[in-house]
Design a protein around this motif. Structure first.
Motif, PDB file in Angstrom:
ATOM      1  N   LEU A  12      -9.075   4.673  -5.341  1.00  0.00           N
ATOM      2  CA  LEU A  12      -8.605   4.713  -6.813  1.00  0.00           C
ATOM      3  C   LEU A  12      -7.204   4.960  -6.834  1.00  0.00           C
ATOM      4  O   LEU A  12      -6.598   4.483  -7.734  1.00  0.00           O
ATOM      5  N   LEU A  13      -6.788   5.836  -6.004  1.00  0.00           N
ATOM      6  CA  LEU A  13      -5.245   6.106  -6.082  1.00  0.00           C
ATOM      7  C   LEU A  13      -4.794   4.729  -5.760  1.00  0.00           C
ATOM      8  O   LEU A  13      -3.442   4.535  -6.248  1.00  0.00           O
ATOM      9  N   LEU A  14      -5.016   4.005  -4.597  1.00  0.00           N
ATOM     10  CA  LEU A  14      -4.327   2.840  -4.548  1.00  0.00           C
ATOM     11  C   LEU A  14      -4.463   1.784  -5.719  1.00  0.00           C
ATOM     12  O   LEU A  14      -3.309   1.164  -6.056  1.00  0.00           O
ATOM     13  N   CYS A  15      -5.500   1.839  -6.518  1.00  0.00           N
ATOM     14  CA  CYS A  15      -5.782   0.941  -7.521  1.00  0.00           C
ATOM     15  C   CYS A  15      -4.757   1.589  -8.677  1.00  0.00           C
ATOM     16  O   CYS A  15      -4.336   0.503  -9.536  1.00  0.00           O
ATOM     17  N   VAL A  16      -4.452   2.909  -8.803  1.00  0.00           N
ATOM     18  CA  VAL A  16      -3.677   3.284  -9.975  1.00  0.00           C
ATOM     19  C   VAL A  16      -2.292   3.086  -9.726  1.00  0.00           C
ATOM     20  O   VAL A  16      -1.565   2.868 -10.545  1.00  0.00           O
ATOM     21  N   PHE A  17      -1.868   3.454  -8.396  1.00  0.00           N
ATOM     22  CA  PHE A  17      -0.520   3.566  -8.205  1.00  0.00           C
ATOM     23  C   PHE A  17       0.147   2.380  -7.328  1.00  0.00           C
ATOM     24  O   PHE A  17       1.115   2.042  -7.762  1.00  0.00           O
ATOM     25  N   TRP A  18      -0.477   2.030  -6.245  1.00  0.00           N
ATOM     26  CA  TRP A  18      -0.108   1.048  -5.550  1.00  0.00           C
ATOM     27  C   TRP A  18       0.097  -0.212  -6.093  1.00  0.00           C
ATOM     28  O   TRP A  18       0.857  -1.211  -5.701  1.00  0.00           O
ATOM     29  N   LEU A  19      -1.114  -0.749  -6.377  1.00  0.00           N
ATOM     30  CA  LEU A  19      -1.380  -2.094  -6.826  1.00  0.00           C
ATOM     31  C   LEU A  19      -0.608  -2.506  -7.951  1.00  0.00           C
ATOM     32  O   LEU A  19      -0.064  -3.669  -7.938  1.00  0.00           O
ATOM     33  N   PRO A  20      -0.427  -1.790  -9.192  1.00  0.00           N
ATOM     34  CA  PRO A  20       0.629  -2.436 -10.000  1.00  0.00           C
ATOM     35  C   PRO A  20       2.064  -2.530  -9.788  1.00  0.00           C
ATOM     36  O   PRO A  20       2.347  -3.386  -9.894  1.00  0.00           O
ATOM     37  N   ASP A  21       2.414  -1.499  -8.985  1.00  0.00           N
ATOM     38  CA  ASP A  21       3.777  -1.650  -8.265  1.00  0.00           C
ATOM     39  C   ASP A  21       3.987  -2.958  -7.479  1.00  0.00           C
ATOM     40  O   ASP A  21       4.812  -3.541  -7.381  1.00  0.00           O
TER      41      ASP A  21
END
Length: 158
Positions: free
Chosen positions: A21-30
């Motif tokens: 979930l943290l990857l989806c929220v923070f890493w993926l959009p960037d």
């Protein structure tokens, strides 16, 4: 040791879920923004791809919740019940839904753009992993169903 195995499993599952979930929220959009700047000819795919990936997170989270419910049933010694069979059935359906969603996305991407080998391999890897989870959950569901039938026959015999 046996008493700690289920809570450790639950903590591990929650930790992995939190990381995803943290990857989806923070890493993926960037990352999507970076690739949109790096390859402007594919920038129009940024939001549809993000939407598709976020859409596949929903059955993943549903399967995680079902897995935690199933582990709770095992912890209270109620593993051999119809509710456990239903939890396994829901996990199986979620895994196959993820496989179908990625397959459709894979086909759409192949029609729209020249799919790079890295992205194609990642999509195939996710499809195969979720398909394997679905197959294993299906086998366990059928085994549990057969065990319940045998248990019911033994209960009626005695």
């Amino acid at each position: 040791m046996k008493r700690m195995s289920i809570p450790l499993f639950q903590i591990g599952v929650l930790f992995i879920t939190l990381c995803i979930l943290l990857l989806c929220v923070f890493w993926l959009p960037d990352t999507a923004a970076f690739f949109a700047e790096d390859a402007p000819e594919y920038a129009y795919l940024r939001y549809p791809l993000l939407f598709g990936i976020y859409l596949t997170v929903l059955p993943f989270l549903f399967a995680i919740v079902e897995g935690l419910k199933l582990s709770r049933r095992v912890a209270i010694n109620d593993a051999f019940s119809l509710k456990s069979v239903n939890h396994l059935k829901n996990i199986k359906r979620s895994a196959f839904l993820i496989t179908v969603m990625y397959f459709i996305g894979f086909l759409v991407l192949m029609q729209l753009v020249d799919l790079s080998p890295g992205i194609g391999l990642l999509g195939i890897l996710i499809m195969l992993a979720s398909m394997m989870i679905g197959l294993i959950a299906g086998i366990l569901e059928e085994l549990l169903r057969k065990a319940l039938e045998i248990k019911e026959e033994n209960d009626l015999t005695v």
